[in-house]
Structures are given as structure tokens and as C-alpha cells.
Design a protein around this motif. Structure first.
Motif, PDB file in Angstrom:
ATOM      1  N   THR A  30       0.833  -1.201   0.000  1.00  0.00           N
ATOM      2  CA  THR A  30       0.000   0.000   0.000  1.00  0.00           C
ATOM      3  C   THR A  30       0.870   1.254   0.000  1.00  0.00           C
ATOM      4  N   ILE A  31       0.523   2.212  -0.838  1.00  0.00           N
ATOM      5  CA  ILE A  31       1.177   3.518  -0.840  1.00  0.00           C
ATOM      6  C   ILE A  31       0.106   4.579  -0.678  1.00  0.00           C
ATOM      7  N   ARG A  32       0.283   5.425   0.333  1.00  0.00           N
ATOM      8  CA  ARG A  32      -0.651   6.533   0.561  1.00  0.00           C
ATOM      9  C   ARG A  32       0.113   7.848   0.425  1.00  0.00           C
ATOM     10  N   LEU A  33      -0.376   8.723  -0.432  1.00  0.00           N
ATOM     11  CA  LEU A  33       0.233  10.029  -0.662  1.00  0.00           C
ATOM     12  C   LEU A  33      -0.685  11.079  -0.050  1.00  0.00           C
ATOM     13  N   VAL A  34      -0.178  11.803   0.943  1.00  0.00           N
ATOM     14  CA  VAL A  34      -1.017  12.683   1.760  1.00  0.00           C
ATOM     15  C   VAL A  34      -0.497  14.112   1.675  1.00  0.00           C
ATOM     16  N   GLY A  35      -1.359  15.055   1.280  1.00  0.00           N
ATOM     17  CA  GLY A  35      -0.920  16.446   1.175  1.00  0.00           C
ATOM     18  C   GLY A  35      -1.995  17.422   1.589  1.00  0.00           C
ATOM     19  N   ASP A  36      -1.575  18.585   2.094  1.00  0.00           N
ATOM     20  CA  ASP A  36      -2.569  19.547   2.573  1.00  0.00           C
ATOM     21  C   ASP A  36      -3.171  20.392   1.462  1.00  0.00           C
ATOM     22  N   GLU A  37      -2.554  20.411   0.264  1.00  0.00           N
ATOM     23  CA  GLU A  37      -3.165  21.134  -0.846  1.00  0.00           C
ATOM     24  C   GLU A  37      -4.216  20.251  -1.517  1.00  0.00           C
ATOM     25  N   ALA A  38      -5.287  20.887  -2.008  1.00  0.00           N
ATOM     26  CA  ALA A  38      -6.357  20.133  -2.665  1.00  0.00           C
ATOM     27  C   ALA A  38      -5.992  19.733  -4.091  1.00  0.00           C
ATOM     28  N   HIS A  39      -4.971  20.369  -4.664  1.00  0.00           N
ATOM     29  CA  HIS A  39      -4.582  20.089  -6.045  1.00  0.00           C
ATOM     30  C   HIS A  39      -3.874  18.748  -6.165  1.00  0.00           C
ATOM     31  N   LEU A  40      -3.949  18.166  -7.353  1.00  0.00           N
ATOM     32  CA  LEU A  40      -3.091  17.046  -7.688  1.00  0.00           C
ATOM     33  C   LEU A  40      -1.632  17.512  -7.626  1.00  0.00           C
ATOM     34  N   PRO A  41      -0.680  16.611  -7.404  1.00  0.00           N
ATOM     35  CA  PRO A  41       0.733  17.016  -7.390  1.00  0.00           C
ATOM     36  C   PRO A  41       1.117  17.756  -8.673  1.00  0.00           C
ATOM     37  N   SER A  89       2.707   3.729  17.807  1.00  0.00           N
ATOM     38  CA  SER A  89       1.683   2.921  17.143  1.00  0.00           C
ATOM     39  C   SER A  89       1.782   2.979  15.627  1.00  0.00           C
ATOM     40  N   ARG A  90       2.684   3.789  15.124  1.00  0.00           N
ATOM     41  CA  ARG A  90       2.938   3.926  13.687  1.00  0.00           C
ATOM     42  C   ARG A  90       1.684   4.304  12.894  1.00  0.00           C
ATOM     43  N   PHE A  91       1.227   5.501  13.160  1.00  0.00           N
ATOM     44  CA  PHE A  91       0.186   6.086  12.308  1.00  0.00           C
ATOM     45  C   PHE A  91       0.355   7.598  12.298  1.00  0.00           C
ATOM     46  N   VAL A  92      -0.179   8.227  11.247  1.00  0.00           N
ATOM     47  CA  VAL A  92      -0.270   9.682  11.213  1.00  0.00           C
ATOM     48  C   VAL A  92      -1.741  10.062  11.315  1.00  0.00           C
ATOM     49  N   GLU A  93      -1.986  11.225  11.874  1.00  0.00           N
ATOM     50  CA  GLU A  93      -3.359  11.688  12.051  1.00  0.00           C
ATOM     51  C   GLU A  93      -3.535  13.031  11.345  1.00  0.00           C
ATOM     52  N   THR A  94      -4.655  13.177  10.620  1.00  0.00           N
ATOM     53  CA  THR A  94      -4.924  14.418   9.905  1.00  0.00           C
ATOM     54  C   THR A  94      -5.757  15.360  10.769  1.00  0.00           C
ATOM     55  N   ALA A  95      -5.914  16.586  10.275  1.00  0.00           N
ATOM     56  CA  ALA A  95      -6.667  17.600  11.013  1.00  0.00           C
ATOM     57  C   ALA A  95      -8.116  17.203  11.229  1.00  0.00           C
ATOM     58  N   THR A  96      -8.643  16.333  10.390  1.00  0.00           N
ATOM     59  CA  THR A  96     -10.033  15.878  10.536  1.00  0.00           C
ATOM     60  C   THR A  96     -10.149  14.608  11.365  1.00  0.00           C
ATOM     61  N   LEU A 100      -3.951   7.198   9.540  1.00  0.00           N
ATOM     62  CA  LEU A 100      -3.411   6.381   8.452  1.00  0.00           C
ATOM     63  C   LEU A 100      -2.215   5.608   8.989  1.00  0.00           C
ATOM     64  N   PRO A 101      -2.317   4.274   9.066  1.00  0.00           N
ATOM     65  CA  PRO A 101      -1.212   3.471   9.593  1.00  0.00           C
ATOM     66  C   PRO A 101      -0.068   3.367   8.587  1.00  0.00           C
ATOM     67  N   TYR A 102       1.115   3.102   9.074  1.00  0.00           N
ATOM     68  CA  TYR A 102       2.264   2.921   8.184  1.00  0.00           C
ATOM     69  C   TYR A 102       3.214   1.890   8.760  1.00  0.00           C
ATOM     70  N   SER A 103       3.914   1.215   7.870  1.00  0.00           N
ATOM     71  CA  SER A 103       5.088   0.437   8.262  1.00  0.00           C
ATOM     72  C   SER A 103       6.336   1.291   8.076  1.00  0.00           C
ATOM     73  N   HIS A 104       6.287   2.151   7.050  1.00  0.00           N
ATOM     74  CA  HIS A 104       7.354   3.137   6.868  1.00  0.00           C
ATOM     75  C   HIS A 104       6.712   4.472   6.492  1.00  0.00           C
ATOM     76  N   LEU A 105       7.227   5.521   7.105  1.00  0.00           N
ATOM     77  CA  LEU A 105       6.720   6.880   6.880  1.00  0.00           C
ATOM     78  C   LEU A 105       7.804   7.713   6.216  1.00  0.00           C
ATOM     79  N   VAL A 106       7.414   8.444   5.184  1.00  0.00           N
ATOM     80  CA  VAL A 106       8.352   9.337   4.508  1.00  0.00           C
ATOM     81  C   VAL A 106       7.827  10.768   4.616  1.00  0.00           C
TER      82      VAL A 106
END
Length: 417
Positions: A30-41, A89-96, A100-106
Motif C-alpha cells: 500500500t502507498i498513501r500520498l497525503v498532502g494539505d493542498e487540494a490540487h493534484l501534485p 503505534s505507527r500512524f499519522v493523524e490528519t486535522a479531521t 493512516l497506519p504505516y510500516s514506513h513513513l516518509v
């Protein structure tokens, strides 16, 4: 422990390249790409040049379509600001509140503009050029402007100044330092670019700062310099540098020193967390101590290196840094890092707009700045990567083919017939 895949925080160049390289290297998780801008990269370099000049539109700035990410099985979480990392616990949390769990975080959180001090509220004529929304606002306002003030004579500020001057606007650049791009380039190159910009009609006020800034009339700004000069304009561009986005890492207890500190393999002190791109601070054979590099090359090369490491091909990051800036049709290309240089020799004629400055530190070549000499730049990248010893007199002598100093590649072994 279950494999929760890789979470990448950020959607800039480094983040986009990383998720693609991971798939290219065969990563199937699984790859999750998380960004605060609403635009596509999207690409940032054209914002201050081609987009501002009207040579391209927003749609052409996006790296890929939404369908591309779907086909590569990359989850997009856009408009999602990460507020917390739970390392235990290896997760990131968003403002809402989404976790989102991770095995590796970048962490590819990039950098943000420094704000002009002393402003107590936003003004419509004051623009920071960093993101797509900033650029859209600036281009719209540029269409109705006649006078522009740019605060800061760095790459972005000068790229914009050249665009505005070519459109026939009156452009004044205010810079605290004594030269253009003073923290990044040598005096001969700075002088050449000043001549180029002045020929376009740009006026420079160097060695000064703002003493006051106000709004004398709706839609107009008034700048007062430290020496008391008063300038009125329709648009004020703030380009006084950036600062890395390290707060997320800092709050998680990771070491930060003008960036998120990583080792040769781009890992933080936490082996489950890496950092790449504009936010990462690392040691390099090309620098004195920790460095943090804001460039497309660094973002791409670090992304490629980390993707290989995360897929079992572990190797240290060791790419020679290089940069470019296109200012009103004149291209500056830089290879290496000039910090601490104590000698500068010129290849070509510094009074023209086609020469290279070779920077040495304790007799060792550390950087080459090329003005409209792409062949010099390409040779410099190869010389620095290979660690070739170049003497100042060799660099200065146009009769010496610097590429001839490169080690001879071993011939390929004969193939069986």
C-alpha cells in the motif's frame, strides 16, 4: 506486525517521484500520498516563469492525472493536513481525525516562504509566490499592474522580476545584501545577471531593507526604504527565502537542524521514518556539515535513492547537487555547493553573458556556475560526481578540454558470438 505499507506526507516533487519510483522498483504494498493542498501534485519551477508569462496553463503543470494514480494503485489523500505522528503505534493523524497506519513513513513536507515582518493583516497587493494558488493570484494581478516592487533578489524574485519587466512594467527590486543571489553565487556571476536585468529595465536597491509598508489607497502599496526612499506600486512580491516544514517531525521528537536530519540512507533517528526533498538536512561530501538543498535534482535523486533502499537495494545518497534558474532568457546553471569557497577563476569572458565561474575551496573544485554555457555545466556535473581533481589554471584555460580529465571508462567485455 502487519504490513501497513508506506505513507508519504507531502505532494511536491520529491513525494511524487518517490511513489512512482517505488512502483518502478517493484514495491507491491500500500502507498498513501497525503498532502494539505487540494490540487493534484504539480510542478513548481514553471510558476515563476512559464506560467507567469502565460506560456502554459494550470492543466499542464500537473505531473499526472488522477487516473494515473489509480492505475498505479496509489491512494491520494488531498486537502488532508497531517497534524500528528504517533511513532509508537505507527500512524499519522490528519486535522479531521483520520488515522493512516504505516510500516514506513516518509516526510516530504517541503518548505514555506518566510513572511515579511511587521504586517498585521493580509493585503491584496502583497503576494508570496510558493504554490499554485499564489501563482494564479499573482498572474491575475500582474495583468492589471503598472508598477511592481520585489523584495528579495534570490532566484524566484529575479525570475519574476524579469517576467514583469518584459511585460513593460516598472520593476524595483529591494535586497538587503550587497549583490544579487548573494547567498548562492559568486560576485562575477551576480554582476553579470545585474547587467542583464538592468538591460531589461529592472531597477535595483541593494544593501537596504524596508522601514515601512502601508496602503495609501485601495489596491496600492507604499514602500519606504531604510534610507527614506518612497516607492508606490500595484503589486508587492515577497521573496525573502524559505524555511523547512519541520514542525511535524519536531513534535514527534525527531532531530531537526534547519531541516529534518537524516543519515546517508535518508533515514531519521527513527528507522521507520525517512525524510527527503526540501525539508531534509543531510551530510554530503559536497558540503561543509549538514546541508539542505532546494532543487528538483535533489528531490528526484533522493526519491530514487530511497525507493531503492525501501525495496531492498540499500545504497547511500551521494549525488552531486545541481540547480538552474532561467531569468528573462538568460540561464544560470550551477553544479556543486560553493559554501566556503576561497578562490574563483573564470572560464571565458566575465564581461559577456557567456562564461563560467569555477569555485575552489582549499584548492579543491567545489562548484561551477555557468552563464549560458551548458557544455561547461554538463562537464562540471561529471567532474564533481567522479571526484576529479581540477587545477584552477586548467579551469581557466580554454585550450584545456576539461572532459579529458574524466577517468576513462573501462571497455565493455566482449559478448559471446
Amino acid at each position: 506486525m502487519a504490513d501497513d505499507g508506506i505513507v508519504v506526507v507531502g505532494t511536491g516533487q520529491a513525494a511524487f517521484q518517490l511513489v512512482g519510483f517505488l512502483r518502478d522498483e517493484g514495491y507491491a504494498g500500500t502507498i498513501r500520498l497525503v498532502g494539505d493542498e487540494a490540487h493534484l501534485p504539480y510542478q513548481r519551477p514553471p510558476l515563476s516563469k512559464a506560467f507567469m508569462n502565460g506560456d502554459c496553463e494550470i492543466d499542464s503543470l500537473f505531473f499526472q492525472s488522477r487516473e494515473h494514480f489509480q492505475k498505479r494503485d496509489i491512494e491520494l489523500h488531498l486537502g488532508a493536513r497531517v497534524t500528528r505522528i504517533d511513532r509508537a503505534s505507527r500512524f499519522v493523524e490528519t486535522a479531521t481525525g483520520v488515522r493512516l497506519p504505516y510500516s514506513h513513513l516518509v516526510l516530504a513536507t517541503g518548505a514555506r516562504n518566510r513572511n515579511l515582518p511587521g504586517l498585521d493583516k493580509p493585503y491584496p497587493w502583497l503576494v508570496n509566490l510558493r504554490g499554485l494558488d499564489d501563482a494564479g493570484n499573482m498572474r491575475e494581478r500582474l495583468g492589471g499592474a503598472r508598477e511592481v516592487v520585489v523584495v528579495g533578489a534570490g532566484f524566484l524574485g529575479l525570475e519574476f522580476a524579469a517576467v514583469a519587466a518584459k511585460k513593460g512594467l516598472a520593476v524595483t527590486v529591494i535586497e538587503a545584501g550587497p549583490t544579487l543571489m548573494g547567498r548562492a553565487i559568486s560576485a562575477p556571476v551576480a554582476a553579470a545577471f545585474r547587467r542583464h536585468h538592468e538591460a531589461l529595465g529592472v531597477r535595483f536597491l541593494l544593501g537596504t531593507t524596508l522601514a515601512a509598508l502601508d496602503e495609501p489607497a485601495p489596491g496600492r502599496c507604499r514602500v519606504v526604504t531604510r534610507e527614506g526612499e518612497v516607492i508606490e506600486a500595484d503589486l508587492l512580491i515577497s521573496s525573502i527565502g524559505v524555511q523547512p516544514n519541520v514542525e511535524l517531525a519536531q513534535d514527534a521528537g525527531l532531530r531537526c537542524e534547519n531541516g529534518i536530519v537524516v543519515d546517508a540512507f535518508l533515514n531519521t533517528e527513527d528507522p521507520a521514518i525517512s525524510a527527503i526533498g526540501d525539508c531534509a538536512a543531510f551530510e554530503s561530501r559536497f558540503s561543509l556539515g549538514l546541508c539542505r538543498i532546494e532543487s528538483v535534482q535533489n528531490a528526484m535523486d533522493q526519491a530514487r535513492c530511497l525507493a531503492r533502499t525501501l525495496t531492498g537495494n540499500r545504497a547511500p545518497y551521494d549525488a552531486a547537487p545541481w540547480f538552474w534558474s532561467d531569468q528573462g532568457g538568460l540561464k544560470l546553471q550551477i553544479a556543486g555547493l560553493s559554501h566556503g569557497a576561497d578562490q574563483c577563476v573564470i572560464r571565458g569572458d566575465a564581461q559577456t553573458l557567456s562564461f563560467s565561474a569555477y569555485l575552489f575551496r582549499a584548492g579543491r573544485l567545489v562548484a561551477v556556475e555557468s552563464v549560458a554555457r551548458p557544455a561547461d555545466h554538463m562537464a562540471a556535473r561529471r567532474l564533481l560526481n567522479a571526484g576529479v581533481e581540477v587545477q584552477p589554471q586548467q579551469a581557466q584555460d580554454l585550450n584545456v578540454d576539461l572532459k579529458s580529465l574524466l577517468p576513462v571508462a573501462e571497455p565493455l567485455a566482449a559478448q559471446p558470438v
